[in-house]
Design an enzyme around this catalytic site. Structure first.
Site, mmCIF file in Angstrom:
data_model
loop_
_atom_site.group_PDB
_atom_site.id
_atom_site.type_symbol
_atom_site.label_atom_id
_atom_site.label_comp_id
_atom_site.label_asym_id
_atom_site.label_seq_id
_atom_site.Cartn_x
_atom_site.Cartn_y
_atom_site.Cartn_z
ATOM 1 N N SER A 112 0.512 0.688 -3.650
ATOM 2 C CA SER A 112 1.319 1.656 -2.897
ATOM 3 C C SER A 112 0.962 3.093 -3.290
ATOM 4 O O SER A 112 -0.221 3.447 -3.267
ATOM 5 C CB SER A 112 2.797 1.319 -3.138
ATOM 6 O OG SER A 112 3.601 1.953 -2.195
ATOM 7 N N GLN A 113 1.950 3.889 -3.667
ATOM 8 C CA GLN A 113 1.646 5.267 -4.073
ATOM 9 C C GLN A 113 0.528 5.311 -5.122
ATOM 10 O O GLN A 113 -0.289 6.240 -5.147
ATOM 11 C CB GLN A 113 2.922 5.917 -4.625
ATOM 12 C CG GLN A 113 2.722 7.295 -5.202
ATOM 13 C CD GLN A 113 4.030 7.893 -5.703
ATOM 14 O OE1 GLN A 113 4.880 8.259 -4.907
ATOM 15 N NE2 GLN A 113 4.212 7.982 -7.009
ATOM 16 N N ASP A 117 4.546 -5.181 6.468
ATOM 17 C CA ASP A 117 4.826 -4.444 5.238
ATOM 18 C C ASP A 117 6.224 -3.817 5.232
ATOM 19 O O ASP A 117 6.963 -3.930 4.277
ATOM 20 C CB ASP A 117 3.746 -3.358 5.058
ATOM 21 C CG ASP A 117 3.942 -2.558 3.794
ATOM 22 O OD1 ASP A 117 3.382 -2.940 2.769
ATOM 23 O OD2 ASP A 117 4.691 -1.558 3.833
ATOM 24 N N LEU A 166 5.730 3.722 -6.314
ATOM 25 C CA LEU A 166 6.973 4.484 -6.400
ATOM 26 C C LEU A 166 8.106 3.583 -6.911
ATOM 27 O O LEU A 166 8.269 2.453 -6.422
ATOM 28 C CB LEU A 166 7.300 5.012 -4.995
ATOM 29 C CG LEU A 166 8.367 6.090 -4.857
ATOM 30 C CD1 LEU A 166 7.978 7.357 -5.608
ATOM 31 C CD2 LEU A 166 8.601 6.399 -3.382
ATOM 32 N N HIS A 201 6.592 -5.255 1.816
ATOM 33 C CA HIS A 201 5.995 -4.303 0.868
ATOM 34 C C HIS A 201 6.155 -4.719 -0.596
ATOM 35 O O HIS A 201 5.223 -4.636 -1.375
ATOM 36 C CB HIS A 201 6.572 -2.908 1.084
ATOM 37 C CG HIS A 201 5.802 -1.848 0.359
ATOM 38 N ND1 HIS A 201 4.480 -1.571 0.638
ATOM 39 C CD2 HIS A 201 6.144 -1.012 -0.665
ATOM 40 C CE1 HIS A 201 4.054 -0.611 -0.160
ATOM 41 N NE2 HIS A 201 5.042 -0.261 -0.966
#
Ligand SMILES: *[C@@H]1O[C@H](CO)[C@@H](O)[C@H](O)[C@H]1NC(C)=O
Ligand SMILES: *[C@@H]1O[C@H](CO)[C@@H](O)[C@H](O)[C@H]1NC(C)=O
Ligand SMILES: *[C@@H]1O[C@H](CO)[C@@H](O)[C@H](O)[C@H]1NC(C)=O
Ligand SMILES: *[C@@H]1O[C@H](CO)[C@@H](O)[C@H](O)[C@H]1NC(C)=O
Length: 295
Positions: A102-103, A221, A36, A276
């Site tokens: 991630s996404q 994270d 994202l 993250h």
């Protein structure tokens, strides 16, 4: 070039010999799918790590749905990435690796499940909300969509036709509104096989074509919530984390995870001390969790 008399020919000879596994074509290409608000730029360090460790590796970060476009609905993104990944795979019949952040990890899972005959060997999921997301950090960060909402209110915004047009809503998993999640989330419950559908068997077979699933994540994270979602763990209705093997989708093997693990092909890599946004630029993470699989 002038060589000194008596200088041994051996070093030159060694240079000319192909190194074991080190020939230019010896490493499979690595396709990278961003997360994202990200794009290919975020992966310059990781590309360098890969090419330093395995020289000659072709690394292809895909530029598609970059930055704000990464909020587009997940199925739309899956369609776009699938066709891009397909055309790369077609150039490399010996196979490719998929590294998704991630996404992007969810985009990649959906691409794998819906692509018959793909030739992805290793699928590395780098801190992805694989079992969904239920946290305040990301909605604060997305205040202009969820302005003022608390996580317990987000389901109102997400679990309807309009909400489902925002990527994060497609994997928003509110443990207190399970039936709305199952009914109105058009992405994750299908991908996880939590909501049975006619393509489940086909999707499972497609997913199981991978040779190795590498799950990377960690407790510091700060965005993926619960962080165990990076390893398919998730909250129960009391917000207690239930680990992967106790999830119904695992026990019922709804999308192939249990089979994959029984095959010995799931590798879990937990790394503390990583925020993250640092996963893809941390050399220790690359060394500990990725390097050996990208051959
Ligand atoms: C199942 O696959 C068919 C053909 O690929 C597709 O038309 C249909 O929409 C899929 N169903 C679901 C639930 O995704
Ligand atoms: C998994 O579920 C079993 C049975 O409910 C329980 O005994 C066990 O402690 C659980 N394991 C974990 C790690 O949550
Ligand atoms: C899981 O499998 C069991 C046994 O086949 C079945 O009774 C149950 O309904 C399944 N659960 C889900 C959520 O699919
Ligand atoms: C890099 O990762 C290691 C664990 O693999 C961690 O201990 C360290 O704090 C991380 N450094 C940064 C800057 O994220």
């Amino acid at each position: 070039m002038k060589t000194r008399r008596g200088s041994p020919a051996l070093p030159l000879l060694l240079m000319l010999l192909p190194l074991p596994g080190g020939s230019k074509s010896g490493y499979k290409p690595v396709i990278i799918v961003h997360g994202l608000f990200d794009g290919p730029k975020q992966f310059m360090m990781l590309t360098e790590f890969i090419q330093k460790a395995h020289s000659g590796t072709k690394v292809v970060p895909i530029s598609l749905f970059d930055n704000c476009a990464s909020l587009k609905p997940m199925w739309k993104q899956v369609q776009g990435f699938r066709s891009r990944i397909n055309s790369i795979m077609n150039m490399y019949p010996d196979g490719v690796h998929l590294l998704c952040f991630s996404q992007g990890g969810l985009v990649c899972r959906a691409v794998l499940s819906t692509t018959p005959h793909h030739n992805v060997h290793t699928f590395i999921s780098l801190s992805s909300p694989l079992a969904g997301q239920y946290g305040d950090t990301d909605i604060k960060y997305l205040w202009w969509i969820f302005h003022g909402c608390l996580k317990k209110e987000v389901f109102h915004v997400c679990y309807n036709k309009l909400g489902q047009k925002v990527s994060i809503c497609d994997y928003w998993n509110d443990p207190h509104h399970r039936s709305s999640y199952l009914k109105s989330n058009a992405f994750l419950p299908l991908l996880n096989g939590e909501k049975p559908h006619s393509n489940m068997t086909a999707w499972r077979d497609n997913f199981l074509r991978i040779k190795k699933l590498v799950l990377i994540g960690g407790p510091d994270d700060g965005v993926i919530t619960p962080w165990q979602s990076s390893h398919f763990g998730f909250y129960d209705s009391n917000e207690r984390v239930v680990e992967m093997r106790n999830q119904t989708f695992y026990k019922n093997d709804t999308f192939g995870l249990k089979t994959l693990e029984a095959r010995g092909d799931v590798s879990v890599c937990v790394q503390p001390g990583v925020k993250h946004t640092s996963w893809h630029s941390n050399f220790t993470v690359f060394r500990n969790c990725m390097e050996k699989w990208l051959t």
